[in-house]
Design a protein around this motif. Structure first.
Motif, PDB file in Angstrom:
ATOM      1  N   LEU A  71       2.462  -2.238  -6.395  1.00  0.00           N
ATOM      2  CA  LEU A  71       2.012  -1.139  -5.541  1.00  0.00           C
ATOM      3  C   LEU A  71       0.522  -0.867  -5.709  1.00  0.00           C
ATOM      4  O   LEU A  71       0.001  -0.895  -6.824  1.00  0.00           O
ATOM      5  CB  LEU A  71       2.772   0.153  -5.870  1.00  0.00           C
ATOM      6  CG  LEU A  71       4.303   0.146  -5.830  1.00  0.00           C
ATOM      7  CD1 LEU A  71       4.823   1.532  -6.201  1.00  0.00           C
ATOM      8  CD2 LEU A  71       4.807  -0.272  -4.463  1.00  0.00           C
ATOM      9  N   TYR A  72      -0.117  -0.591  -4.585  1.00  0.00           N
ATOM     10  CA  TYR A  72      -1.478  -0.062  -4.580  1.00  0.00           C
ATOM     11  C   TYR A  72      -1.381   1.407  -4.193  1.00  0.00           C
ATOM     12  O   TYR A  72      -1.162   1.748  -3.032  1.00  0.00           O
ATOM     13  CB  TYR A  72      -2.339  -0.838  -3.578  1.00  0.00           C
ATOM     14  CG  TYR A  72      -3.718  -0.281  -3.330  1.00  0.00           C
ATOM     15  CD1 TYR A  72      -4.469   0.285  -4.368  1.00  0.00           C
ATOM     16  CD2 TYR A  72      -4.289  -0.332  -2.057  1.00  0.00           C
ATOM     17  CE1 TYR A  72      -5.737   0.785  -4.137  1.00  0.00           C
ATOM     18  CE2 TYR A  72      -5.561   0.165  -1.813  1.00  0.00           C
ATOM     19  CZ  TYR A  72      -6.286   0.718  -2.866  1.00  0.00           C
ATOM     20  OH  TYR A  72      -7.557   1.222  -2.622  1.00  0.00           O
ATOM     21  N   VAL A  73      -1.504   2.300  -5.172  1.00  0.00           N
ATOM     22  CA  VAL A  73      -1.277   3.732  -4.972  1.00  0.00           C
ATOM     23  C   VAL A  73      -2.596   4.389  -4.579  1.00  0.00           C
ATOM     24  O   VAL A  73      -3.536   4.461  -5.373  1.00  0.00           O
ATOM     25  CB  VAL A  73      -0.697   4.385  -6.244  1.00  0.00           C
ATOM     26  CG1 VAL A  73      -0.413   5.859  -5.997  1.00  0.00           C
ATOM     27  CG2 VAL A  73       0.575   3.665  -6.677  1.00  0.00           C
ATOM     28  N   ARG A  74      -2.644   4.905  -3.358  1.00  0.00           N
ATOM     29  CA  ARG A  74      -3.897   5.386  -2.789  1.00  0.00           C
ATOM     30  C   ARG A  74      -4.028   6.900  -2.751  1.00  0.00           C
ATOM     31  O   ARG A  74      -5.125   7.418  -2.585  1.00  0.00           O
ATOM     32  CB  ARG A  74      -4.053   4.838  -1.374  1.00  0.00           C
ATOM     33  CG  ARG A  74      -3.962   3.334  -1.287  1.00  0.00           C
ATOM     34  CD  ARG A  74      -4.010   2.838   0.141  1.00  0.00           C
ATOM     35  NE  ARG A  74      -5.341   2.951   0.719  1.00  0.00           N
ATOM     36  CZ  ARG A  74      -5.608   2.734   2.001  1.00  0.00           C
ATOM     37  NH1 ARG A  74      -4.636   2.448   2.831  1.00  0.00           N
ATOM     38  NH2 ARG A  74      -6.840   2.843   2.461  1.00  0.00           N
TER      39      ARG A  74
ATOM     40  N   PHE B 208       0.870  -1.168   0.000  1.00  0.00           N
ATOM     41  CA  PHE B 208       0.000   0.000   0.000  1.00  0.00           C
ATOM     42  C   PHE B 208       0.911   1.223   0.000  1.00  0.00           C
ATOM     43  O   PHE B 208       1.770   1.364   0.862  1.00  0.00           O
ATOM     44  CB  PHE B 208      -0.902   0.004   1.231  1.00  0.00           C
ATOM     45  CG  PHE B 208      -2.041  -0.973   1.167  1.00  0.00           C
ATOM     46  CD1 PHE B 208      -1.868  -2.267   0.682  1.00  0.00           C
ATOM     47  CD2 PHE B 208      -3.306  -0.617   1.609  1.00  0.00           C
ATOM     48  CE1 PHE B 208      -2.916  -3.171   0.629  1.00  0.00           C
ATOM     49  CE2 PHE B 208      -4.364  -1.508   1.562  1.00  0.00           C
ATOM     50  CZ  PHE B 208      -4.171  -2.787   1.070  1.00  0.00           C
ATOM     51  N   TRP B 209       0.681   2.135  -0.950  1.00  0.00           N
ATOM     52  CA  TRP B 209       1.627   3.227  -1.221  1.00  0.00           C
ATOM     53  C   TRP B 209       0.889   4.565  -1.248  1.00  0.00           C
ATOM     54  O   TRP B 209      -0.227   4.620  -1.768  1.00  0.00           O
ATOM     55  CB  TRP B 209       2.290   2.962  -2.572  1.00  0.00           C
ATOM     56  CG  TRP B 209       3.410   3.888  -2.917  1.00  0.00           C
ATOM     57  CD1 TRP B 209       3.315   5.052  -3.630  1.00  0.00           C
ATOM     58  CD2 TRP B 209       4.779   3.741  -2.577  1.00  0.00           C
ATOM     59  NE1 TRP B 209       4.536   5.635  -3.754  1.00  0.00           N
ATOM     60  CE2 TRP B 209       5.464   4.844  -3.115  1.00  0.00           C
ATOM     61  CE3 TRP B 209       5.507   2.788  -1.866  1.00  0.00           C
ATOM     62  CZ2 TRP B 209       6.830   5.023  -2.968  1.00  0.00           C
ATOM     63  CZ3 TRP B 209       6.862   2.957  -1.732  1.00  0.00           C
ATOM     64  CH2 TRP B 209       7.511   4.061  -2.272  1.00  0.00           C
ATOM     65  N   PRO B 210       1.477   5.644  -0.697  1.00  0.00           N
ATOM     66  CA  PRO B 210       2.823   5.763  -0.134  1.00  0.00           C
ATOM     67  C   PRO B 210       2.859   5.383   1.336  1.00  0.00           C
ATOM     68  O   PRO B 210       1.825   5.199   1.967  1.00  0.00           O
ATOM     69  CB  PRO B 210       3.138   7.243  -0.329  1.00  0.00           C
ATOM     70  CG  PRO B 210       1.793   7.910  -0.209  1.00  0.00           C
ATOM     71  CD  PRO B 210       0.796   6.959  -0.810  1.00  0.00           C
ATOM     72  N   GLY B 211       4.061   5.337   1.903  1.00  0.00           N
ATOM     73  CA  GLY B 211       4.258   5.015   3.303  1.00  0.00           C
ATOM     74  C   GLY B 211       5.712   4.672   3.570  1.00  0.00           C
ATOM     75  O   GLY B 211       6.385   4.087   2.719  1.00  0.00           O
ATOM     76  N   THR B 212       6.189   5.038   4.735  1.00  0.00           N
ATOM     77  CA  THR B 212       7.596   4.793   5.079  1.00  0.00           C
ATOM     78  C   THR B 212       7.919   3.308   5.106  1.00  0.00           C
ATOM     79  O   THR B 212       8.945   2.868   4.569  1.00  0.00           O
ATOM     80  CB  THR B 212       7.912   5.419   6.451  1.00  0.00           C
ATOM     81  OG1 THR B 212       7.650   6.817   6.399  1.00  0.00           O
ATOM     82  CG2 THR B 212       9.365   5.197   6.829  1.00  0.00           C
ATOM     83  N   VAL B 213       7.052   2.512   5.745  1.00  0.00           N
ATOM     84  CA  VAL B 213       7.295   1.069   5.827  1.00  0.00           C
ATOM     85  C   VAL B 213       7.298   0.452   4.433  1.00  0.00           C
ATOM     86  O   VAL B 213       8.152  -0.384   4.105  1.00  0.00           O
ATOM     87  CB  VAL B 213       6.247   0.393   6.729  1.00  0.00           C
ATOM     88  CG1 VAL B 213       6.411  -1.128   6.703  1.00  0.00           C
ATOM     89  CG2 VAL B 213       6.361   0.908   8.153  1.00  0.00           C
TER      90      VAL B 213
ATOM     91  N   LEU C  89      -1.761  -0.614  -9.103  1.00  0.00           N
ATOM     92  CA  LEU C  89      -3.207  -0.451  -9.046  1.00  0.00           C
ATOM     93  C   LEU C  89      -3.497   0.843  -8.306  1.00  0.00           C
ATOM     94  O   LEU C  89      -2.768   1.227  -7.384  1.00  0.00           O
ATOM     95  CB  LEU C  89      -3.869  -1.632  -8.330  1.00  0.00           C
ATOM     96  CG  LEU C  89      -3.705  -2.994  -9.008  1.00  0.00           C
ATOM     97  CD1 LEU C  89      -4.361  -4.094  -8.171  1.00  0.00           C
ATOM     98  CD2 LEU C  89      -4.285  -2.986 -10.406  1.00  0.00           C
ATOM     99  N   THR C  90      -4.565   1.532  -8.710  1.00  0.00           N
ATOM    100  CA  THR C  90      -4.898   2.793  -8.073  1.00  0.00           C
ATOM    101  C   THR C  90      -6.400   2.980  -8.022  1.00  0.00           C
ATOM    102  O   THR C  90      -7.164   2.075  -8.405  1.00  0.00           O
ATOM    103  CB  THR C  90      -4.192   3.966  -8.792  1.00  0.00           C
ATOM    104  OG1 THR C  90      -4.338   5.145  -8.011  1.00  0.00           O
ATOM    105  CG2 THR C  90      -4.750   4.188 -10.192  1.00  0.00           C
ATOM    106  N   VAL C  91      -6.837   4.166  -7.575  1.00  0.00           N
ATOM    107  CA  VAL C  91      -8.236   4.367  -7.208  1.00  0.00           C
ATOM    108  C   VAL C  91      -8.992   5.287  -8.158  1.00  0.00           C
ATOM    109  O   VAL C  91     -10.197   5.468  -7.984  1.00  0.00           O
ATOM    110  CB  VAL C  91      -8.334   4.916  -5.772  1.00  0.00           C
ATOM    111  CG1 VAL C  91      -7.898   3.876  -4.772  1.00  0.00           C
ATOM    112  CG2 VAL C  91      -7.496   6.188  -5.610  1.00  0.00           C
TER     113      VAL C  91
END
Length: 368
Positions: free
Chosen positions: A117-120, A95-100, A141-143
């Motif tokens: 990546l799932y770009v949210r 799940f993107w973005p995010g530090t982890v 994948l995105t929204v």
């Protein structure tokens, strides 16, 4: 089965009995993936707050292995947990973005693990490293379609998921709803109660409406870090009799009834991917006032299926809302057009999130 590691960019809740809970949509998504993969889910964890968290899917009720990261700042122990999880997996979905997720992607590149990546959100790239991670992903994948078009500049293998909403949009109940029937205009906000969702802008704009003599009420639904702050502001403006702060509503029917009871939905968010609350509002034929951030302009059209409001500008927002409320027929039409937009969108986006992930991973396995 293939060992799949999914890494979230939110925070799981741990209740008093040690049970791990996640958002119901995330839980259902993970549960579907577990039918085809040996799945582990890694995400930060914290004690569950029933006032601020919408987490009601129990991990223990599924075949999902949960990997917990304490939510107390980044430590070497967290890095070790991420490293072990990446090395023991065959494919990683982030799940993107995010530090982890960024750390996990860099480790995946270092150890030759495939990832997607799932770009949210709209702020998906913050420099060269992020662009490299996006380019090297096996698929994205995105929204929303607008985010899809933007991401295609970095990676051509990108698709849009079907909205994750639990509503029968053809329900006759919602079709027959008549709005603006009473003397008081009922405004609604649903979302995280925090600065970036524009909730402080909303309260300021609403106070201006009241000062201008608009007979309106505002219901705020959602949990978040700013609950106590907005209660203070409501008291400061002396609008306690006009504003109802419901907090988190976990019961789906109760939440849908709140949409049903409203006359208009106001969403002054500062940044987004594409918010589920707009899909839910459109499914109810609810007239929408929204900012055009992130993926929102990819589906929403000012004066057709919504009324556009500016970011961080309560005075102008109040002016737009007040003028629009003078023409209830137009707002009814905008609500109907929103429903029509959602209906057409769902007809052309039939692939569920888990289907697209499964297909993408299996295609990559076939390309070995």
């Amino acid at each position: 089965m293939l060992k799949l590691l999914v890494i979230g960019n939110g925070c799981s809740g741990i209740d008093s009995g040690g049970e791990v809970l996640v958002n119901s949509n995330t839980g259902s998504f993970l549960n579907e993936l577990s039918n085809n993969f040996d799945i582990s889910f890694l995400q930060k964890s914290k004690l569950l707050s029933y006032d601020s968290d919408l987490q009601n899917f129990q991990i223990s009720s599924s075949n999902i292995k949960y990997v917990s990261l304490p939510d107390n700042g980044f430590q070497l122990r967290q890095l070790w947990i991420i490293l072990k999880s990446v090395r023991s997996s065959e494919f990683i979905y982030l799940f993107w973005p995010g530090t982890v997720s960024k750390i996990a992607a860099l480790l995946a590149l270092a150890f030759g693990r495939k990832y997607a990546l799932y770009v949210r959100g709209q702020f998906y790239s913050n420099g060269f490293v992020d662009e490299l991670i996006i380019k090297r992903a096996k698929f994205l994948l995105t929204v929303s379609n607008s985010l899809k078009d933007s991401l295609a500049n970095f990676n051509s293998n990108v698709d849009t998921i079907r909205p994750m909403i639990d509503i029968d949009i053809r329900s006759k109940k919602y079709y027959e709803k008549s709005r603006f029937a009473g003397d008081e205009i009922k405004l609604l906000f649903v979302g995280r109660v925090e600065v970036r969702k524009g909730v402080f802008d909303l309260l300021e704009a609403f106070n201006i409406l009241i000062e201008h003599g608009v007979n309106a009420s505002l219901t705020i639904i959602g949990g978040g870090s700013a609950i106590s702050d907005i209660r203070y502001i409501v008291q400061k403006y002396s609008i306690e009799n006009r504003v109802t702060i419901r907090g988190m509503i976990a019961n789906r029917d109760e939440l849908l009834n709140s949409y049903y009871a409203a006359d208009a939905f106001v969403f002054p968010s500062h940044d987004e991917g594409f918010p589920r609350v707009l899909y839910e509002s459109m499914s109810m034929r609810l007239p929408i006032f929204t900012t055009f951030v992130g993926g929102i302009p990819g589906l929403m059209e000012d004066q057709y299926n919504c009324m556009r409001i500016p970011v961080r500008n309560p005075i102008e927002t109040a002016r737009i809302v007040q003028e629009a409320l003078m023409d209830s027929n137009k707002l009814e039409l905008i609500g109907n057009n929103g429903y029509r937009t959602l209906e057409e969108y769902l007809d052309t986006h039939k692939a569920e999130h888990y289907d697209l992930v499964t297909r993408g991973i299996l295609n990559e396995q076939g390309n070995k």
